[in-house]
Design an enzyme around this catalytic site. Sequence first.
Site, PDB file in Angstrom:
ATOM      1  N   SER A 243       0.852  -1.184   0.000  1.00  0.00           N
ATOM      2  CA  SER A 243       0.000   0.000   0.000  1.00  0.00           C
ATOM      3  C   SER A 243       0.889   1.236   0.000  1.00  0.00           C
ATOM      4  O   SER A 243       2.107   1.138   0.040  1.00  0.00           O
ATOM      5  CB  SER A 243      -0.887   0.007   1.241  1.00  0.00           C
ATOM      6  OG  SER A 243      -0.110   0.366   2.366  1.00  0.00           O
ATOM      7  N   LYS A 244       0.232   2.373  -0.013  1.00  0.00           N
ATOM      8  CA  LYS A 244       0.950   3.652  -0.061  1.00  0.00           C
ATOM      9  C   LYS A 244       1.982   3.795   1.067  1.00  0.00           C
ATOM     10  O   LYS A 244       2.976   4.492   0.897  1.00  0.00           O
ATOM     11  CB  LYS A 244      -0.058   4.805   0.045  1.00  0.00           C
ATOM     12  CG  LYS A 244      -0.779   5.071  -1.258  1.00  0.00           C
ATOM     13  CD  LYS A 244      -1.043   6.570  -1.397  1.00  0.00           C
ATOM     14  CE  LYS A 244      -1.480   7.025  -2.759  1.00  0.00           C
ATOM     15  NZ  LYS A 244      -2.093   6.092  -3.655  1.00  0.00           N
ATOM     16  N   ARG A 245       1.690   3.120   2.181  1.00  0.00           N
ATOM     17  CA  ARG A 245       2.638   3.191   3.302  1.00  0.00           C
ATOM     18  C   ARG A 245       4.025   2.725   2.884  1.00  0.00           C
ATOM     19  O   ARG A 245       5.034   3.125   3.445  1.00  0.00           O
ATOM     20  CB  ARG A 245       2.175   2.294   4.456  1.00  0.00           C
ATOM     21  CG  ARG A 245       1.038   2.836   5.273  1.00  0.00           C
ATOM     22  CD  ARG A 245       0.690   1.882   6.395  1.00  0.00           C
ATOM     23  NE  ARG A 245       0.289   0.575   5.873  1.00  0.00           N
ATOM     24  CZ  ARG A 245       0.925  -0.549   6.092  1.00  0.00           C
ATOM     25  NH1 ARG A 245       2.007  -0.558   6.819  1.00  0.00           N
ATOM     26  NH2 ARG A 245       0.503  -1.686   5.570  1.00  0.00           N
ATOM     27  N   GLY A 247       5.375   3.212  -0.007  1.00  0.00           N
ATOM     28  CA  GLY A 247       5.945   4.064  -1.059  1.00  0.00           C
ATOM     29  C   GLY A 247       5.004   4.123  -2.245  1.00  0.00           C
ATOM     30  O   GLY A 247       3.805   3.860  -2.101  1.00  0.00           O
TER      31      GLY A 247
END
Length: 473
Positions: A243-245, A247
């Site tokens: 996920s965006k966490r 990158g």
Amino acid sequence: MKTKTRFAPSPTGHLHIGGARTAIFNWLFSRKNKGDFFLRIENTDRERSSEEMVQSIVDGLKWLGLNWDNDIYYQSEHINEYVSACYELVKRGHAYFCYCSEEELEMKRKEAEQKRIPYKYDRKCLYLSEEEKLKYEREGRGRTIRFKVPDGETVFFDVVHGEIRFKNSEIDDFIILRSDNTPVYNMAVVVDDHNMEITHVIRGDDHISNTPKQILIYQAFGWDIPVFAHVPLILGPDRKRLSKRHGATAVLEYRDKGFLPEAMFNYLCFLGWSPGDNREIMSIEELIDAFDITKIQKKSAIFDQAKLEWMNSEYIRRKENVELLKLVKPFVEKHGYKFEDDTYLLKVITLMKDRVKVLEDFVTFGKYFFEDPVDYDREGIEKYWKDKTSEILSEFVSRIEKIEDYTAPVIERELRSFADEKNIKAGDLIHPIRLAITGMRISPGLFEVMEVLGKETTIRRIKNALDRISVKN
Ligand code: GLU
């Protein structure tokens, strides 16, 4: 039978790593089997879908070099087909109208929850009498269409996971047409996959639980069931769903950072698949040739940014300089840097190409090729700028001024003989000069850098540094 695959994104977000990998697997499989690969936009959810996201997905696929056969297929243009298929199932006795209100269903759901039993629709409307139905119709009650799940078991063979079994008793009589007359995903997908004559459905693992429902619909119509291959999830290094966490997850973000599409393509192929030998850098042709869906791994793939960067640097190194020129130019321009001409940029590329991971690095690590340094590496100053450095450098500047053939070998010869004369080590000049002209402690070979920057720039920068660094000390 001709192989036909499809990539079926919902345009509710950008093309992300997982979606791109799914698209690539479908594409490779079709190309390998000389079949078709279709792009189907699943935009039945009008609220959450957007034209902008369709465009972004298309841009992402094109950037990766994935071309599809026929025009893009939009589900929104086929709603009537899904709706009539739902009615057809009612007619054939495989589905029925349900008049239960949301509140009523919610109450039953809560009841089940309190009793700690899994909720399942109680089939109240399956057993309505004709009078009751008529009464509800007259009252103008909203109605949905539910699929009548038969007894027994639904079994299918998944290319990746092997045999998968579901007890039908655990499958709810699911809604296929909502009360606002919109079909659900499972219905639309089956109707489309049938109409498009899809032979192989290669998609994310998260759709395994939908598959028995889809198979039941195929069976109700008596349609051929495609081959399923459910590809495992992609996880971050912490083994949580990517996920965006972790990158960047959108493919186009990688384009914008300066990853090459060939490298990205190559890397994504290896997320959950491998050719079974030790090849890693493979051309598209080699990948098509080697691709085999039976070699897709069952376990989740881990997204490894460092590996992707390594692969990208390999692709950059192998690219012709003139090709790189075209790719690097937009990055230089994006940063607002001007450069004299392409020849200059080509020289920069030649010096830097073995040292960068992404195209952006040409301008971030190689900033000094485009502007005078504004500050100097602190540690570098402490380490290399000694008491005598300023004095020696000022003297060496006048030597540089006299060099006529300002090329790396001549510069090197001058520097070394000057160092001998002064009885100092060449490094006592090399390190501070590097610091002065690049602002950094690390760069490609100093003499080559000096040649590329030119005599005038070298001298100006050394003089600037002499002013500024002596002030700092
Ligand atoms: N639209 C679905 C998704 O984006 C894919 C459906 C499918 O491949 O069957 O997850």
